[in-house]
Design a protein around this motif. Structure first.
Motif, PDB file in Angstrom:
ATOM      1  N   ILE A 153      57.307  17.963  51.008  1.00  0.00           N
ATOM      2  CA  ILE A 153      56.113  17.240  51.453  1.00  0.00           C
ATOM      3  C   ILE A 153      55.507  17.912  52.678  1.00  0.00           C
ATOM      4  N   ASP A 156      53.657  20.889  51.373  1.00  0.00           N
ATOM      5  CA  ASP A 156      52.463  20.551  50.592  1.00  0.00           C
ATOM      6  C   ASP A 156      52.360  19.033  50.487  1.00  0.00           C
ATOM      7  N   PRO A 157      51.617  18.389  51.402  1.00  0.00           N
ATOM      8  CA  PRO A 157      51.522  16.923  51.414  1.00  0.00           C
ATOM      9  C   PRO A 157      50.999  16.323  50.113  1.00  0.00           C
ATOM     10  N   ARG A 158      50.356  17.136  49.274  1.00  0.00           N
ATOM     11  CA  ARG A 158      49.801  16.614  48.029  1.00  0.00           C
ATOM     12  C   ARG A 158      50.876  16.155  47.050  1.00  0.00           C
ATOM     13  N   VAL A 159      52.110  16.602  47.226  1.00  0.00           N
ATOM     14  CA  VAL A 159      53.156  16.201  46.284  1.00  0.00           C
ATOM     15  C   VAL A 159      53.639  14.773  46.537  1.00  0.00           C
ATOM     16  N   GLY A 161      52.004  11.855  46.804  1.00  0.00           N
ATOM     17  CA  GLY A 161      51.411  10.816  45.961  1.00  0.00           C
ATOM     18  C   GLY A 161      52.081  10.695  44.599  1.00  0.00           C
ATOM     19  N   PRO A 162      52.166  11.802  43.838  1.00  0.00           N
ATOM     20  CA  PRO A 162      52.833  11.728  42.532  1.00  0.00           C
ATOM     21  C   PRO A 162      54.303  11.312  42.631  1.00  0.00           C
TER      22      PRO A 162
END
Length: 230
Positions: A153, A156-159, A161-162
């Motif tokens: 995380i 890459d903070p985008r992971v 949410g999923p």
């Protein structure tokens, strides 16, 4: 009247205890298979080795449960048989598609199951309760999962949410699976809802609600530890 020294027919093993140990043994065996499979998704050789070590620990737990079932006069294969389909279905429905999902499942999903079994262990005889606690000992899943998921995380903070959605799905699927298993096994359901046998105090429906609250709170704490929203 029986002759002196004749104690009559021996009582068989407690059906509820056999069911509990059977579902736990089946779960440990499937956890071993899952971790061995998920090792193939690991990005480094060190990570593969760590998951392999965890898989070995799960198989050791399975062996401990199987041996205890034999000790109390139960057939381990027969004890596990009713749970192969529902637990297998749960794992098929929650198969990890990548390395991070596998880590979240090992931490959140297995943690939820362990919390549930610990709750029930309070209504078992001391020897069985001790066995359950021994088998549920953390084999390193927690720290390993938290470290790697948080690092992912951060990178890459985008992971996040999923993975949060994945964690919520695991919770829902686990509760559905638990209801299915309890609904199909009368003795196990009696142990969970109200106990069975003269020496088992059991729990009432109000306590069931409180237990579910504790399970939900523990799930939220695990999600937070991973850096995810419950």
């Amino acid at each position: 009247m029986n002759a002196a020294g004749d104690r009559g027919p021996q009582a068989g093993p407690d059906e509820a205890v056999v069911d509990l140990l059977g579902v736990m043994a089946c779960g440990e065996l499937l956890a071993f298979e899952r971790l061995a499979h998920d090792a193939a998704l690991a990005p480094t050789i060190e990570d593969k080795a760590e998951l392999a070590r965890m898989a070995v620990a799960e198989f050791t737990h399975f062996t401990t449960l199987r041996e205890h079932l034999v000790k109390i006069g139960a057939d381990p294969a027969a004890a596990m048989a009713p749970f192969v389909e529902p637990l297998g279905d749960f794992h098929r429905r929650t198969a990890a598609s990548n390395w991070l999902e596998g880590l979240v499942k090992a931490f959140v999903g297995d943690g939820l199951a362990a919390d549930f079994y610990r709750e029930i262990s309070g209504y078992l005889d001391p020897a069985t309760a001790g066995l359950v606690q021994e088998v549920l000992a953390d084999s390193g899943h927690s720290a390993f999962a938290v470290e790697h998921v948080r690092a992912a995380i951060d990178a890459d903070p985008r992971v996040a949410g999923p993975l949060a959605l994945w964690g919520r799905r695991l919770m829902g699927e686990a509760l559905t699976q638990a209801q299915r298993v309890a609904g199909e096994r009368e003795a196990l359901a009696a142990l969970i809802v109200g106990g069975s046998g003269p020496d088992r105090p059991g729990i009432d429906l109000n306590e069931i609600g409180a237990m579910l609250g504790r399970l939900t709170a523990a799930h939220s704490e695990r999600m937070a530890a991973l850096g995810l929203e419950a």
